[in-house]
Scaffold this motif. Structure first.
Motif, short mmCIF file in Angstrom:
data_model
loop_
_atom_site.label_atom_id
_atom_site.label_comp_id
_atom_site.label_asym_id
_atom_site.label_seq_id
_atom_site.Cartn_x
_atom_site.Cartn_y
_atom_site.Cartn_z
N LYS A 149 -0.63 8.35 -2.92
CA LYS A 149 -1.31 7.88 -1.50
C LYS A 149 -2.60 7.10 -1.74
O LYS A 149 -3.35 7.85 -2.56
N SER B 184 -2.68 0.73 -4.13
CA SER B 184 -2.17 -0.56 -3.49
C SER B 184 -2.19 -1.36 -4.77
O SER B 184 -2.62 -1.26 -5.68
N ILE C 160 1.54 4.82 1.11
CA ILE C 160 0.96 5.71 2.43
C ILE C 160 1.21 7.12 2.20
O ILE C 160 1.01 7.84 3.41
N GLN D 69 0.87 -1.10 0.12
CA GLN D 69 0.11 0.02 0.13
C GLN D 69 0.82 1.22 -0.08
O GLN D 69 1.83 1.32 0.62
#
Length: 71
Positions: free
Chosen positions: A22, A25, A17, A15
């Motif tokens: 952001k 995934s 982050i 994922q």
């Protein structure tokens, strides 16, 4: 917290982050260290779209494991 190179491998599910991508995934591809020493990688999302990001913006996720051969 920067992700250690030994923790991420091609084919791992991750994922994003932080950074521009952001919230996205997918599967880690094209994992390498740049000339300046930063860990870079490509994330292949489930819909087939790829995004490039830095290793410090990614965490490994136990959600899925790639069953394909990623080069």
């Amino acid at each position: 917290m920067e992700t250690d190179f030994n923790q991420l491998n091609n084919g791992d599910y991750c994922q994003v982050i932080g950074g521009v991508h952001k919230g996205k995934s997918g599967i880690v591809q094209d994992l390498h260290t740049s000339k300046t020493g930063h860990l870079t990688l490509t994330v292949l999302q489930d819909n087939g779209v790829r995004c490039k990001t830095l290793g410090r913006n990614v965490v490994k996720s136990p959600h899925k494991q790639c069953t394909c051969n990623v080069t």
